[in-house]
Design a protein around this motif. Sequence first.
Motif, PDB file in Angstrom:
ATOM      1  N   ALA A 156       0.832  -1.201   0.000  1.00 22.69           N
ATOM      2  CA  ALA A 156       0.000   0.000   0.000  1.00 22.69           C
ATOM      3  C   ALA A 156       0.870   1.257   0.000  1.00 22.69           C
ATOM      4  O   ALA A 156       0.578   2.227  -0.714  1.00 22.69           O
ATOM      5  CB  ALA A 156      -0.928  -0.005   1.223  1.00 22.69           C
ATOM      6  N   ALA A 157       1.945   1.232   0.794  1.00 26.16           N
ATOM      7  CA  ALA A 157       2.847   2.380   0.829  1.00 26.16           C
ATOM      8  C   ALA A 157       3.537   2.563  -0.516  1.00 26.16           C
ATOM      9  O   ALA A 157       3.691   3.691  -1.010  1.00 26.16           O
ATOM     10  CB  ALA A 157       3.872   2.191   1.952  1.00 26.16           C
ATOM     11  N   LEU A 158       3.941   1.454  -1.145  1.00 26.62           N
ATOM     12  CA  LEU A 158       4.587   1.549  -2.456  1.00 26.62           C
ATOM     13  C   LEU A 158       3.622   2.072  -3.517  1.00 26.62           C
ATOM     14  O   LEU A 158       4.014   2.861  -4.394  1.00 26.62           O
ATOM     15  CB  LEU A 158       5.129   0.176  -2.861  1.00 26.62           C
ATOM     16  N   ASP A 159       2.372   1.633  -3.445  1.00 25.14           N
ATOM     17  CA  ASP A 159       1.372   2.102  -4.412  1.00 25.14           C
ATOM     18  C   ASP A 159       1.142   3.602  -4.256  1.00 25.14           C
ATOM     19  O   ASP A 159       1.035   4.340  -5.249  1.00 25.14           O
ATOM     20  CB  ASP A 159       0.071   1.334  -4.195  1.00 25.14           C
ATOM     21  N   ASP A 160       1.089   4.072  -3.010  1.00 18.89           N
ATOM     22  CA  ASP A 160       0.895   5.501  -2.772  1.00 18.89           C
ATOM     23  C   ASP A 160       2.076   6.307  -3.289  1.00 18.89           C
ATOM     24  O   ASP A 160       1.906   7.347  -3.933  1.00 18.89           O
ATOM     25  CB  ASP A 160       0.705   5.741  -1.274  1.00 18.89           C
ATOM     26  N   LEU A 161       3.287   5.812  -3.048  1.00 16.96           N
ATOM     27  CA  LEU A 161       4.480   6.517  -3.531  1.00 16.96           C
ATOM     28  C   LEU A 161       4.553   6.494  -5.054  1.00 16.96           C
ATOM     29  O   LEU A 161       5.003   7.460  -5.679  1.00 16.96           O
ATOM     30  CB  LEU A 161       5.735   5.880  -2.930  1.00 16.96           C
ATOM     31  N   GLY A 162       4.098   5.385  -5.645  1.00 18.86           N
ATOM     32  CA  GLY A 162       4.125   5.291  -7.106  1.00 18.86           C
ATOM     33  C   GLY A 162       3.232   6.312  -7.777  1.00 18.86           C
ATOM     34  O   GLY A 162       3.517   6.773  -8.891  1.00 18.86           O
ATOM     35  N   ARG A 163       2.119   6.660  -7.133  1.00 21.40           N
ATOM     36  CA  ARG A 163       1.222   7.681  -7.695  1.00 21.40           C
ATOM     37  C   ARG A 163       1.779   9.087  -7.513  1.00 21.40           C
ATOM     38  O   ARG A 163       1.434   9.991  -8.273  1.00 21.40           O
ATOM     39  CB  ARG A 163      -0.157   7.578  -7.042  1.00 21.40           C
ATOM     40  N   ARG A 164       2.642   9.273  -6.523  1.00 22.96           N
ATOM     41  CA  ARG A 164       3.167  10.621  -6.228  1.00 22.96           C
ATOM     42  C   ARG A 164       4.504  10.900  -6.904  1.00 22.96           C
ATOM     43  O   ARG A 164       4.841  12.046  -7.181  1.00 22.96           O
ATOM     44  CB  ARG A 164       3.325  10.772  -4.711  1.00 22.96           C
ATOM     45  N   PHE A 165       5.266   9.863  -7.177  1.00 21.12           N
ATOM     46  CA  PHE A 165       6.591  10.059  -7.759  1.00 21.12           C
ATOM     47  C   PHE A 165       6.786   9.118  -8.937  1.00 21.12           C
ATOM     48  O   PHE A 165       6.251   8.007  -8.961  1.00 21.12           O
ATOM     49  CB  PHE A 165       7.697   9.800  -6.720  1.00 21.12           C
ATOM     50  N   GLU A 166       7.573   9.566  -9.892  1.00 20.94           N
ATOM     51  CA  GLU A 166       7.928   8.718 -11.024  1.00 20.94           C
ATOM     52  C   GLU A 166       9.187   7.943 -10.669  1.00 20.94           C
ATOM     53  O   GLU A 166      10.262   8.512 -10.467  1.00 20.94           O
ATOM     54  CB  GLU A 166       8.176   9.570 -12.279  1.00 20.94           C
ATOM     55  N   ALA A 167       9.080   6.646 -10.565  1.00 19.11           N
ATOM     56  CA  ALA A 167      10.227   5.809 -10.206  1.00 19.11           C
ATOM     57  C   ALA A 167       9.970   4.407 -10.712  1.00 19.11           C
ATOM     58  O   ALA A 167       8.819   3.997 -10.947  1.00 19.11           O
ATOM     59  CB  ALA A 167      10.429   5.795  -8.687  1.00 19.11           C
ATOM     60  N   ALA A 168      11.040   3.677 -10.898  1.00 20.38           N
ATOM     61  CA  ALA A 168      10.918   2.292 -11.348  1.00 20.38           C
ATOM     62  C   ALA A 168      10.261   1.463 -10.251  1.00 20.38           C
ATOM     63  O   ALA A 168      10.496   1.701  -9.062  1.00 20.38           O
ATOM     64  CB  ALA A 168      12.304   1.728 -11.679  1.00 20.38           C
ATOM     65  N   PRO A 169       9.424   0.515 -10.609  1.00 24.68           N
ATOM     66  CA  PRO A 169       8.767  -0.319  -9.588  1.00 24.68           C
ATOM     67  C   PRO A 169       9.801  -1.154  -8.831  1.00 24.68           C
ATOM     68  O   PRO A 169      10.811  -1.575  -9.393  1.00 24.68           O
ATOM     69  CB  PRO A 169       7.820  -1.197 -10.406  1.00 24.68           C
ATOM     70  N   PRO A 170       9.560  -1.408  -7.561  1.00 27.50           N
ATOM     71  CA  PRO A 170      10.529  -2.176  -6.775  1.00 27.50           C
ATOM     72  C   PRO A 170      10.565  -3.633  -7.210  1.00 27.50           C
ATOM     73  O   PRO A 170       9.561  -4.192  -7.668  1.00 27.50           O
ATOM     74  CB  PRO A 170      10.006  -2.034  -5.343  1.00 27.50           C
ATOM     75  N   ARG A 171      11.733  -4.250  -7.049  1.00 22.67           N
ATOM     76  CA  ARG A 171      11.889  -5.665  -7.360  1.00 22.67           C
ATOM     77  C   ARG A 171      11.331  -6.510  -6.213  1.00 22.67           C
ATOM     78  O   ARG A 171      11.274  -6.072  -5.068  1.00 22.67           O
ATOM     79  CB  ARG A 171      13.364  -5.997  -7.576  1.00 22.67           C
ATOM     80  N   LEU A 172      10.943  -7.722  -6.563  1.00 23.53           N
ATOM     81  CA  LEU A 172      10.365  -8.620  -5.561  1.00 23.53           C
ATOM     82  C   LEU A 172      11.358  -8.945  -4.457  1.00 23.53           C
ATOM     83  O   LEU A 172      10.990  -8.968  -3.267  1.00 23.53           O
ATOM     84  CB  LEU A 172       9.891  -9.910  -6.233  1.00 23.53           C
ATOM     85  N   ASP A 173      12.618  -9.167  -4.825  1.00 20.35           N
ATOM     86  CA  ASP A 173      13.613  -9.505  -3.795  1.00 20.35           C
ATOM     87  C   ASP A 173      13.831  -8.341  -2.831  1.00 20.35           C
ATOM     88  O   ASP A 173      14.092  -8.538  -1.640  1.00 20.35           O
ATOM     89  CB  ASP A 173      14.938  -9.929  -4.424  1.00 20.35           C
TER      90      ASP A 173
END
Length: 288
Positions: free
Chosen positions: A85-102
């Motif tokens: 949920a935190a990653l999804d929120d940050l993804g909407r606010r900033f342009e960045a590559a999605p995090p890797r599973l590891d």
Amino acid sequence: MTGFARAERQAGSLRVRIELKSVNGRGLDMRLRLAPGLDAVEIPLRQMLSKALSRGSVNLVATLDRSGASGSVRVNETTLAAVLAALDDLGRRFEAAPPRLDGILALPGVLEVDDRAGGIDEDERSALILDCAAEAIERLKVARLQEGALIAPVLFDQLDTIAVLVGRAETHPSRGREVIQARLREQLAALGDDTGLPPDRLAQEALLLATKADIREELDRLRAHIAAARKLIAEGGPAGRRLDFLAQEFNREANTLCSKANAVDLTAIGLDLKAVIDQLREQVQNIE
């Protein structure tokens, strides 16, 4: 304060290894690197280190070996949902590559290790880690004491050198009132003073200069500091902070001696004192 120690413990199919490395530091700086799932023992480990050590930059590494164990790894769904949920929120606010599973799985609390199937529960595991850490800390203290035993003779030699220089400063002829009076006459003659300064006035001026140039208090304090430092080293135990303070006081008295010196040779003695004191301060940084 330099040393290295390692200890291992095993219970059932779980092997714990603690490694400690210590280097010089003005205070106690603790850095812990723990295997995943060991957050519960971090505070107790820090308490153990702070109780056993007073100075140094200390690194602790705790690793677990479950080879042959039948324990399982599970995903903490609650923690994972909060992270996503935190990653999804940050993804909407900033342009960045999605995090890797590891990278996500490496976050604290996302993966949990269940050792109970291997014959050991969480409380037993924590007790095993702390017991192993206690042994490693004792070994580290021994290693640091061995280093201190090697440094002590060096410190005593430096204090002996300081004592010799203090003795040379005390017996230096430039401190005598007669010498100061003779130098005053020479200075008046060099200035072309032909007024004939009365002897009593000359004596008063010489006495005033001798008072300003008197280094008796500085020499007495230096001797007191030498005695205190020797006592601290001989007694053993944590003395680094107090020796560091004494080294600062040594340097203060040496600076005052140089500022009061009324002869080039006496200034040279003061500079020699400062050089030895700097060497002493460097060595003191190695002591707990």
